[in-house]
Scaffold this motif. Structure first.
Motif, PDB file in Angstrom:
ATOM      1  N   ALA A  14      29.789  64.340   1.639  1.00 21.53           N
ATOM      2  CA  ALA A  14      28.592  63.832   1.587  1.00 21.53           C
ATOM      3  C   ALA A  14      28.315  62.378   1.200  1.00 21.53           C
ATOM      4  O   ALA A  14      29.391  61.746   0.579  1.00 21.53           O
ATOM      5  N   GLY A  15      27.813  61.558   1.723  1.00 27.39           N
ATOM      6  CA  GLY A  15      27.646  60.405   1.704  1.00 27.39           C
ATOM      7  C   GLY A  15      28.625  59.511   2.833  1.00 27.39           C
ATOM      8  O   GLY A  15      28.279  58.311   2.913  1.00 27.39           O
ATOM      9  N   GLY A  16      29.310  60.010   3.508  1.00 24.88           N
ATOM     10  CA  GLY A  16      29.964  59.501   4.620  1.00 24.88           C
ATOM     11  C   GLY A  16      29.458  59.289   5.908  1.00 24.88           C
ATOM     12  O   GLY A  16      28.098  59.404   6.023  1.00 24.88           O
ATOM     13  N   SER A  17      29.996  58.927   6.758  1.00 26.22           N
ATOM     14  CA  SER A  17      29.604  58.688   7.923  1.00 26.22           C
ATOM     15  C   SER A  17      30.471  59.160   9.039  1.00 26.22           C
ATOM     16  O   SER A  17      31.604  59.337   8.978  1.00 26.22           O
ATOM     17  N   LEU A  18      29.875  59.558  10.339  1.00 32.20           N
ATOM     18  CA  LEU A  18      30.318  59.691  11.546  1.00 32.20           C
ATOM     19  C   LEU A  18      29.853  59.149  12.800  1.00 32.20           C
ATOM     20  O   LEU A  18      28.604  59.032  12.627  1.00 32.20           O
ATOM     21  N   ARG A  19      30.151  58.966  13.819  1.00 28.58           N
ATOM     22  CA  ARG A  19      29.628  58.640  15.114  1.00 28.58           C
ATOM     23  C   ARG A  19      30.133  59.566  16.374  1.00 28.58           C
ATOM     24  O   ARG A  19      31.084  59.904  16.672  1.00 28.58           O
ATOM     25  N   ASN A  83      24.919  57.577   9.011  1.00 26.37           N
ATOM     26  CA  ASN A  83      25.336  57.308   7.648  1.00 26.37           C
ATOM     27  C   ASN A  83      24.489  58.082   6.687  1.00 26.37           C
ATOM     28  O   ASN A  83      23.756  58.928   6.864  1.00 26.37           O
ATOM     29  N   SER A  84      25.385  57.996   5.694  1.00 27.14           N
ATOM     30  CA  SER A  84      24.605  58.931   4.159  1.00 27.14           C
ATOM     31  C   SER A  84      24.603  60.388   4.729  1.00 27.14           C
ATOM     32  O   SER A  84      23.221  60.816   4.282  1.00 27.14           O
ATOM     33  N   LEU A  85      25.392  60.817   5.308  1.00 29.91           N
ATOM     34  CA  LEU A  85      25.504  62.247   5.349  1.00 29.91           C
ATOM     35  C   LEU A  85      25.266  63.103   4.356  1.00 29.91           C
ATOM     36  O   LEU A  85      25.773  62.876   3.331  1.00 29.91           O
ATOM     37  N   VAL A 115      29.425  69.164  13.115  1.00 24.99           N
ATOM     38  CA  VAL A 115      29.471  68.364  12.096  1.00 24.99           C
ATOM     39  C   VAL A 115      29.308  69.054  10.862  1.00 24.99           C
ATOM     40  O   VAL A 115      28.385  69.956  10.685  1.00 24.99           O
ATOM     41  N   THR A 116      30.363  68.975   9.981  1.00 21.79           N
ATOM     42  CA  THR A 116      30.201  69.508   8.797  1.00 21.79           C
ATOM     43  C   THR A 116      30.359  68.518   7.502  1.00 21.79           C
ATOM     44  O   THR A 116      31.259  67.817   7.546  1.00 21.79           O
ATOM     45  N   VAL A 117      29.431  68.455   6.671  1.00 21.36           N
ATOM     46  CA  VAL A 117      29.235  67.767   5.485  1.00 21.36           C
ATOM     47  C   VAL A 117      29.301  68.722   4.108  1.00 21.36           C
ATOM     48  O   VAL A 117      28.504  69.512   4.054  1.00 21.36           O
ATOM     49  N   SER A 118      30.415  68.472   3.476  1.00 24.60           N
ATOM     50  CA  SER A 118      30.582  69.068   2.337  1.00 24.60           C
ATOM     51  C   SER A 118      30.207  68.261   1.122  1.00 24.60           C
ATOM     52  O   SER A 118      29.828  67.044   1.325  1.00 24.60           O
ATOM     53  N   SER A 119      29.724  68.977   0.042  1.00 23.59           N
ATOM     54  CA  SER A 119      29.096  68.439  -0.783  1.00 23.59           C
ATOM     55  C   SER A 119      30.060  67.921  -2.221  1.00 23.59           C
ATOM     56  O   SER A 119      31.217  68.444  -1.960  1.00 23.59           O
TER      57      SER A 119
END
Length: 119
Positions: A14-19, A83-85, A115-119
């Motif tokens: 969480a808070g990271g970025s991907l393109r 951004n700010s995932l 896309v997987t966003v971990s907390s």
């Protein structure tokens, strides 16, 4: 026939970025809209962002200010900078491209990228 190849998904905190990237190929005469949709488990597919041939953009309220869609017309490629995932952004993301071949319109979908966003 028009093919779409997606890349760029993955696991991020969480808070990271991907393109994400999506390249269209085939007998393309023109491309109108290029966009990204997503589908989370147990939910319907929803529009994330879309960009027209004229450069107009449209975003889901949930991603405004965090995601940016762009396109490279010379490469028939669309990008989604995320951004700010947040964990709620976790989903399979699908590219969608609409346009014309020499004799028909097309509405093509990519294979999807997780896309997987971990907390």
């Amino acid at each position: 026939q028009v093919q779409l190849v997606e890349s760029g998904g993955g696991l991020v905190q969480a808070g990271g970025s991907l393109r994400l990237s999506c390249a269209a190929s085939g007998t393309i005469f023109s491309i109108n809209t290029m966009g990204w949709y997503r589908q989370a488990p147990g939910k319907q597919r929803e529009l994330v962002a879309q960009v027209t041939s004229g450069g107009s953009t449209n975003y889901a309220d949930s991603v405004k200010g965090r995601f940016t869609i762009s396109r490279d017309n010379a490469k028939n490629t669309v990008y989604l900078q995320m951004n700010s995932l947040k964990p709620e952004d976790t989903a399979v993301y699908y590219c969608n491209v609409r346009g014309r071949t020499w004799n028909r319109t097309f509405d093509s979908w990519g294979q999807g990228t997780q896309v997987t966003v971990s907390s």
